[in-house]
Design a protein around this motif. Sequence first.
Motif, PDB file in Angstrom:
ATOM      1  N   ARG A  65       0.825  -1.195   0.000  1.00 32.66           N
ATOM      2  CA  ARG A  65       0.000   0.000   0.000  1.00 32.66           C
ATOM      3  C   ARG A  65       0.867   1.257   0.000  1.00 32.66           C
ATOM      4  O   ARG A  65       1.964   1.264   0.580  1.00 32.66           O
ATOM      5  N   PRO A  66       0.412   2.349  -0.631  1.00 30.17           N
ATOM      6  CA  PRO A  66       1.196   3.588  -0.643  1.00 30.17           C
ATOM      7  C   PRO A  66       1.563   4.086   0.751  1.00 30.17           C
ATOM      8  O   PRO A  66       2.655   4.614   0.953  1.00 30.17           O
ATOM      9  N   TYR A  67       0.686   3.897   1.732  1.00 33.19           N
ATOM     10  CA  TYR A  67       0.981   4.342   3.091  1.00 33.19           C
ATOM     11  C   TYR A  67       2.224   3.629   3.638  1.00 33.19           C
ATOM     12  O   TYR A  67       3.035   4.214   4.336  1.00 33.19           O
ATOM     13  N   VAL A  68       2.376   2.370   3.288  1.00 33.68           N
ATOM     14  CA  VAL A  68       3.540   1.609   3.754  1.00 33.68           C
ATOM     15  C   VAL A  68       4.794   2.077   3.030  1.00 33.68           C
ATOM     16  O   VAL A  68       5.856   2.233   3.634  1.00 33.68           O
ATOM     17  N   SER A  77      11.808  15.318 -14.811  1.00 39.36           N
ATOM     18  CA  SER A  77      10.777  16.022 -14.052  1.00 39.36           C
ATOM     19  C   SER A  77      10.082  15.038 -13.116  1.00 39.36           C
ATOM     20  O   SER A  77      10.132  13.820 -13.322  1.00 39.36           O
ATOM     21  N   VAL A  78       9.437  15.564 -12.115  1.00 39.16           N
ATOM     22  CA  VAL A  78       8.702  14.725 -11.166  1.00 39.16           C
ATOM     23  C   VAL A  78       7.636  13.913 -11.902  1.00 39.16           C
ATOM     24  O   VAL A  78       7.441  12.732 -11.627  1.00 39.16           O
ATOM     25  N   ALA A  79       6.977  14.527 -12.864  1.00 39.53           N
ATOM     26  CA  ALA A  79       5.951  13.819 -13.646  1.00 39.53           C
ATOM     27  C   ALA A  79       6.558  12.670 -14.448  1.00 39.53           C
ATOM     28  O   ALA A  79       5.971  11.584 -14.533  1.00 39.53           O
ATOM     29  N   GLU A  80       7.742  12.880 -15.036  1.00 41.11           N
ATOM     30  CA  GLU A  80       8.399  11.808 -15.795  1.00 41.11           C
ATOM     31  C   GLU A  80       8.788  10.653 -14.883  1.00 41.11           C
ATOM     32  O   GLU A  80       8.633   9.484 -15.252  1.00 41.11           O
ATOM     33  N   ILE A  81       9.275  10.975 -13.702  1.00 43.74           N
ATOM     34  CA  ILE A  81       9.666   9.931 -12.752  1.00 43.74           C
ATOM     35  C   ILE A  81       8.455   9.100 -12.365  1.00 43.74           C
ATOM     36  O   ILE A  81       8.514   7.866 -12.335  1.00 43.74           O
ATOM     37  N   ALA A  82       7.336   9.759 -12.097  1.00 43.27           N
ATOM     38  CA  ALA A  82       6.106   9.038 -11.752  1.00 43.27           C
ATOM     39  C   ALA A  82       5.668   8.147 -12.911  1.00 43.27           C
ATOM     40  O   ALA A  82       5.220   7.017 -12.708  1.00 43.27           O
ATOM     41  N   GLY A  83       5.812   8.633 -14.124  1.00 43.42           N
ATOM     42  CA  GLY A  83       5.434   7.840 -15.290  1.00 43.42           C
ATOM     43  C   GLY A  83       6.316   6.623 -15.477  1.00 43.42           C
ATOM     44  O   GLY A  83       5.827   5.534 -15.806  1.00 43.42           O
ATOM     45  N   HIS A  84       7.613   6.779 -15.266  1.00 43.50           N
ATOM     46  CA  HIS A  84       8.539   5.650 -15.426  1.00 43.50           C
ATOM     47  C   HIS A  84       8.348   4.581 -14.354  1.00 43.50           C
ATOM     48  O   HIS A  84       8.471   3.392 -14.624  1.00 43.50           O
ATOM     49  N   PRO A 113       2.024   6.126  -7.791  1.00 43.42           N
ATOM     50  CA  PRO A 113       1.174   7.317  -7.746  1.00 43.42           C
ATOM     51  C   PRO A 113       2.025   8.568  -7.539  1.00 43.42           C
ATOM     52  O   PRO A 113       3.072   8.534  -6.884  1.00 43.42           O
ATOM     53  N   LEU A 114       1.578   9.677  -8.106  1.00 44.09           N
ATOM     54  CA  LEU A 114       2.345  10.918  -8.056  1.00 44.09           C
ATOM     55  C   LEU A 114       2.648  11.349  -6.625  1.00 44.09           C
ATOM     56  O   LEU A 114       3.763  11.774  -6.320  1.00 44.09           O
ATOM     57  N   GLY A 115       1.681  11.219  -5.732  1.00 46.08           N
ATOM     58  CA  GLY A 115       1.908  11.602  -4.339  1.00 46.08           C
ATOM     59  C   GLY A 115       3.006  10.774  -3.697  1.00 46.08           C
ATOM     60  O   GLY A 115       3.843  11.298  -2.957  1.00 46.08           O
ATOM     61  N   VAL A 116       3.037   9.490  -3.979  1.00 41.76           N
ATOM     62  CA  VAL A 116       4.076   8.612  -3.432  1.00 41.76           C
ATOM     63  C   VAL A 116       5.441   9.039  -3.957  1.00 41.76           C
ATOM     64  O   VAL A 116       6.418   9.128  -3.204  1.00 41.76           O
ATOM     65  N   VAL A 117       5.524   9.334  -5.243  1.00 43.83           N
ATOM     66  CA  VAL A 117       6.798   9.757  -5.835  1.00 43.83           C
ATOM     67  C   VAL A 117       7.272  11.053  -5.194  1.00 43.83           C
ATOM     68  O   VAL A 117       8.448  11.175  -4.833  1.00 43.83           O
ATOM     69  N   ARG A 118       6.370  12.000  -5.004  1.00 46.03           N
ATOM     70  CA  ARG A 118       6.765  13.270  -4.397  1.00 46.03           C
ATOM     71  C   ARG A 118       7.268  13.077  -2.965  1.00 46.03           C
ATOM     72  O   ARG A 118       8.253  13.699  -2.554  1.00 46.03           O
TER      73      ARG A 118
END
Length: 125
Positions: A16-19, A68-75, A79-84
Amino acid sequence: MNGHDGWEPEAPELVRPYVITKGRGLPDEEHLSLITLVTAAEGDPQRPLRLSPEEQSLLDLCSAGYLSVAEIAGHTHFPLGVVRILLASLMEGGHLMTRPPVARARLADKEILEEVLNGLRAKFG
């Protein structure tokens, strides 16, 4: 389980993202926006052993150059929040550095463009 109609249930997420984020909250939007550029820190030749597998994969990805943060999330397909959150953690640890996005160019003055166009028409017909 495969029924008569060929339907198979989707596999649930293993973690889970929380973990993954260890319960941390989102960083400020101004520090890590979608277009903020991120790369591995130059003075970080030895990686710490205590990084999670997700943090290791982000660090590997960012070692190739600025993304970019968006590219990292895509690769990574995270989820974008987890990547950030993970990027903010790696930045706090000194493993990543950011560069603000390039500022937008000023719009050209319409009058100057019209004068140039009129000058070109006068010279070349």
